[in-house]
Design a protein around this motif. Structure first.
Motif, PDB file in Angstrom:
ATOM      1  N   VAL A 141      -5.130   8.211 -21.883  1.00 39.81           N
ATOM      2  CA  VAL A 141      -5.905   9.132 -21.050  1.00 39.81           C
ATOM      3  C   VAL A 141      -5.018  10.227 -20.455  1.00 39.81           C
ATOM      4  O   VAL A 141      -5.478  11.322 -20.153  1.00 39.81           O
ATOM      5  CB  VAL A 141      -6.618   8.362 -19.912  1.00 39.81           C
ATOM      6  CG1 VAL A 141      -7.383   9.294 -19.001  1.00 39.81           C
ATOM      7  CG2 VAL A 141      -7.560   7.311 -20.498  1.00 39.81           C
ATOM      8  N   ALA A 170      -3.890  17.053 -13.255  1.00 39.92           N
ATOM      9  CA  ALA A 170      -5.038  17.688 -12.620  1.00 39.92           C
ATOM     10  C   ALA A 170      -5.723  16.746 -11.634  1.00 39.92           C
ATOM     11  O   ALA A 170      -6.598  17.149 -10.878  1.00 39.92           O
ATOM     12  CB  ALA A 170      -6.036  18.138 -13.692  1.00 39.92           C
ATOM     13  N   LEU A 171      -5.319  15.484 -11.652  1.00 40.48           N
ATOM     14  CA  LEU A 171      -5.931  14.514 -10.740  1.00 40.48           C
ATOM     15  C   LEU A 171      -5.527  14.766  -9.297  1.00 40.48           C
ATOM     16  O   LEU A 171      -6.212  14.355  -8.365  1.00 40.48           O
ATOM     17  CB  LEU A 171      -5.536  13.086 -11.137  1.00 40.48           C
ATOM     18  CG  LEU A 171      -6.072  12.576 -12.472  1.00 40.48           C
ATOM     19  CD1 LEU A 171      -5.534  11.189 -12.766  1.00 40.48           C
ATOM     20  CD2 LEU A 171      -7.599  12.567 -12.467  1.00 40.48           C
ATOM     21  N   GLU A 191      -6.874   6.513  -1.510  1.00 41.86           N
ATOM     22  CA  GLU A 191      -7.986   5.794  -2.140  1.00 41.86           C
ATOM     23  C   GLU A 191      -7.536   5.125  -3.427  1.00 41.86           C
ATOM     24  O   GLU A 191      -7.819   3.963  -3.699  1.00 41.86           O
ATOM     25  CB  GLU A 191      -9.122   6.767  -2.495  1.00 41.86           C
ATOM     26  CG  GLU A 191      -9.726   7.492  -1.324  1.00 41.86           C
ATOM     27  CD  GLU A 191     -10.502   6.547  -0.434  1.00 41.86           C
ATOM     28  OE1 GLU A 191     -10.915   5.482  -0.928  1.00 41.86           O
ATOM     29  OE2 GLU A 191     -10.657   6.861   0.761  1.00 41.86           O
ATOM     30  N   TYR A 226      -5.154   2.134  -2.978  1.00 42.75           N
ATOM     31  CA  TYR A 226      -5.862   0.934  -2.535  1.00 42.75           C
ATOM     32  C   TYR A 226      -6.673   0.335  -3.686  1.00 42.75           C
ATOM     33  O   TYR A 226      -6.763  -0.884  -3.838  1.00 42.75           O
ATOM     34  CB  TYR A 226      -6.775   1.264  -1.353  1.00 42.75           C
ATOM     35  CG  TYR A 226      -6.997   0.093  -0.440  1.00 42.75           C
ATOM     36  CD1 TYR A 226      -6.046  -0.259   0.508  1.00 42.75           C
ATOM     37  CD2 TYR A 226      -8.145  -0.682  -0.543  1.00 42.75           C
ATOM     38  CE1 TYR A 226      -6.228  -1.347   1.332  1.00 42.75           C
ATOM     39  CE2 TYR A 226      -8.342  -1.779   0.282  1.00 42.75           C
ATOM     40  CZ  TYR A 226      -7.380  -2.109   1.218  1.00 42.75           C
ATOM     41  OH  TYR A 226      -7.552  -3.193   2.034  1.00 42.75           O
ATOM     42  N   ALA A 227      -7.233   1.215  -4.510  1.00 38.66           N
ATOM     43  CA  ALA A 227      -8.006   0.738  -5.658  1.00 38.66           C
ATOM     44  C   ALA A 227      -7.115   0.025  -6.665  1.00 38.66           C
ATOM     45  O   ALA A 227      -7.497  -0.992  -7.243  1.00 38.66           O
ATOM     46  CB  ALA A 227      -8.721   1.908  -6.327  1.00 38.66           C
ATOM     47  N   GLU A 242       1.221   4.048  -2.915  1.00 45.98           N
ATOM     48  CA  GLU A 242       0.930   5.451  -2.587  1.00 45.98           C
ATOM     49  C   GLU A 242       2.086   6.355  -2.990  1.00 45.98           C
ATOM     50  O   GLU A 242       1.882   7.412  -3.604  1.00 45.98           O
ATOM     51  CB  GLU A 242       0.684   5.595  -1.081  1.00 45.98           C
ATOM     52  CG  GLU A 242      -0.728   5.283  -0.649  1.00 45.98           C
ATOM     53  CD  GLU A 242      -0.896   5.433   0.860  1.00 45.98           C
ATOM     54  OE1 GLU A 242      -1.905   4.943   1.390  1.00 45.98           O
ATOM     55  OE2 GLU A 242       0.003   6.030   1.505  1.00 45.98           O
ATOM     56  N   VAL A 250       0.849  -1.189   0.000  1.00 40.86           N
ATOM     57  CA  VAL A 250       0.000   0.000   0.000  1.00 40.86           C
ATOM     58  C   VAL A 250       0.885   1.238   0.000  1.00 40.86           C
ATOM     59  O   VAL A 250       0.703   2.156  -0.810  1.00 40.86           O
ATOM     60  CB  VAL A 250      -0.939   0.003   1.225  1.00 40.86           C
ATOM     61  CG1 VAL A 250      -1.794   1.249   1.235  1.00 40.86           C
ATOM     62  CG2 VAL A 250      -1.816  -1.247   1.247  1.00 40.86           C
ATOM     63  N   VAL A 255      -8.090  16.136  -7.111  1.00 45.87           N
ATOM     64  CA  VAL A 255      -9.422  15.529  -7.172  1.00 45.87           C
ATOM     65  C   VAL A 255      -9.494  14.163  -6.499  1.00 45.87           C
ATOM     66  O   VAL A 255     -10.460  13.829  -5.828  1.00 45.87           O
ATOM     67  CB  VAL A 255      -9.861  15.404  -8.653  1.00 45.87           C
ATOM     68  CG1 VAL A 255     -11.303  14.936  -8.724  1.00 45.87           C
ATOM     69  CG2 VAL A 255      -9.687  16.723  -9.377  1.00 45.87           C
ATOM     70  N   VAL A 256      -8.448  13.376  -6.688  1.00 44.68           N
ATOM     71  CA  VAL A 256      -8.482  12.010  -6.163  1.00 44.68           C
ATOM     72  C   VAL A 256      -7.462  11.843  -5.034  1.00 44.68           C
ATOM     73  O   VAL A 256      -6.274  12.059  -5.235  1.00 44.68           O
ATOM     74  CB  VAL A 256      -8.153  11.002  -7.286  1.00 44.68           C
ATOM     75  CG1 VAL A 256      -8.323   9.582  -6.778  1.00 44.68           C
ATOM     76  CG2 VAL A 256      -9.037  11.244  -8.494  1.00 44.68           C
ATOM     77  N   PRO A 257      -7.916  11.463  -3.854  1.00 44.57           N
ATOM     78  CA  PRO A 257      -6.973  11.221  -2.755  1.00 44.57           C
ATOM     79  C   PRO A 257      -6.072  10.025  -3.091  1.00 44.57           C
ATOM     80  O   PRO A 257      -6.566   8.972  -3.511  1.00 44.57           O
ATOM     81  CB  PRO A 257      -7.879  10.861  -1.568  1.00 44.57           C
ATOM     82  CG  PRO A 257      -9.261  11.200  -1.991  1.00 44.57           C
ATOM     83  CD  PRO A 257      -9.308  11.202  -3.473  1.00 44.57           C
ATOM     84  N   LEU A 275      -5.261  13.898 -21.273  1.00 42.71           N
ATOM     85  CA  LEU A 275      -6.496  14.560 -20.838  1.00 42.71           C
ATOM     86  C   LEU A 275      -6.355  15.186 -19.461  1.00 42.71           C
ATOM     87  O   LEU A 275      -7.045  16.157 -19.142  1.00 42.71           O
ATOM     88  CB  LEU A 275      -7.658  13.565 -20.814  1.00 42.71           C
ATOM     89  CG  LEU A 275      -8.121  12.977 -22.153  1.00 42.71           C
ATOM     90  CD1 LEU A 275      -9.268  12.003 -21.928  1.00 42.71           C
ATOM     91  CD2 LEU A 275      -8.531  14.085 -23.104  1.00 42.71           C
TER      92      LEU A 275
END
Lengths: 192, 192
Positions: free
Chosen positions: B185, B141-142, B150, B153-154, B130, B126, B145-147, B188
């Motif tokens: 991607v 830009a992420l 999370e 772990y995903a 991370e 993990v 927006v995205v921790p 983007l």
DNA sequence: GTCTATACTTGGATAGAC
DNA sequence: GTCTATCCAAGTATAGAC
């Protein structure tokens, strides 16, 4: 108890047992004990433990697919689809249905026969996910970049892993926060 | 054969057995047969089958983490990280190491003791994921927006599901195409 | 359709010889 | 440190009574 009632209660007990103690713990004796019926009935009604598990998979699959199709049909945008997916996730989490599927996938490793059957029953879900995604991606810039088939398979793969890991780590393996985060990504990929 | 050599060959046989016939097929007898040593040695050296499997997990984990850290350290952008991840995926696929972990996770369902140990051994991964992600997302830009927790772990969850599904459906569960798509991607989300 | 009883098989684990 | 032999527990599957 009538034959049909027994059948239904056996399927219920089978799902509960696999969910709680996994594929390798789901013996005919454990399932029978959990459901309060006789061990020999497993063989009378389903021929084998795997036969019972596959029957359970049929039952669950049909009910869930119908229910979830309704939810997803109403979602037209990617954001709405994510919201629907989150609702689906919460239901599956509570019912343990996908945890059941994950265990069956893992248990199939040593049983080619079971593997074939489980795989065949996953097919409708691939199609279902593809349909949902292709509709929702239509208005985004992702449409030209990511093939829907790949993405659909990846979504199912993640879902399988999630439900497997939840059994190991119920505290941490929560996808709720991730769903929220993903919805934050939507504006980035919307077609201007 | 010396004690150390035997130990090593037992671990190798254990991994191969779990990989090929799954957790529930990996009995002391099956492992011993596969490795060409005596069944009683499992208990002499490792106390139990689960003890052997955990020792194998330790061995694999240490070797893989060190190796992959080198690969990922060289990746500075999200695109480079995806390329590194793809190389890691190919290695794991060939060696079956993560298939082994997936089976252990699935098998842990009925064994709280094993579950605890497996979970503890996932922790370094993990952190590893991370770290890699937080470096690679810095220019995108992420980041806002995205921790990272999370997402990390995903990613691991997906990886677990992927390696589980590969056993069931080796033809289809190929993530290579998906890796390529994801790299499409990247433009983007790059910070302008 | 459901039960009891049981034959058979497999796996975990240990004692004791070498 | 490795082997043989073995005990015991648990699971599959079936026969046959009810």
């Amino acid at each position: 108890m009538s034959g049909n009632e027994t059948r239904a209660s056996m399927i219920e007990a089978a799902v509960a047992t696999v969910r709680e103690i996994g594929y390798s713990g789901a013996t005919s004796r454990a399932i029978a004990h959990r459901g309060g019926f006789n061990q020999a009935l497993v063989y009378y009604h389903f021929g084998s433990v795997d036969g019972l598990l596959l029957a359970a998979l049929d039952d669950l699959g049909a009910a869930r697919l119908e229910e979830y199709r309704k939810l997803v049909d109403r979602a037209d945008t990617l954001d709405e689809l994510l919201a629907a997916a989150q609702r689906i996730y919460r239901r599956d989490r509570r019912s343990g249905h996908v945890a059941f599927v994950s265990q069956l996938v893992a248990g199939s490793a040593e049983r080619p026969e079971l593997a074939r059957e489980v795989l065949a029953r996953m097919e409708p879900w691939v199609t279902f996910t593809e349909d949902a995604l292709s509709k929702a991606l239509r208005l985004t810039a992702l449409e030209d970049v990511v093939p829907v088939e790949e993405l659909a398979y990846a979504v199912l793969t993640y879902y399988l892993g999630l439900n497997l890991l939840t059994q190991l780590d119920p505290r941490r393996a929560r996808a709720d926060a991730l769903f929220e985060s993903l919805r934050g990504v939507v504006p980035l990929v919307e077609r201007k």
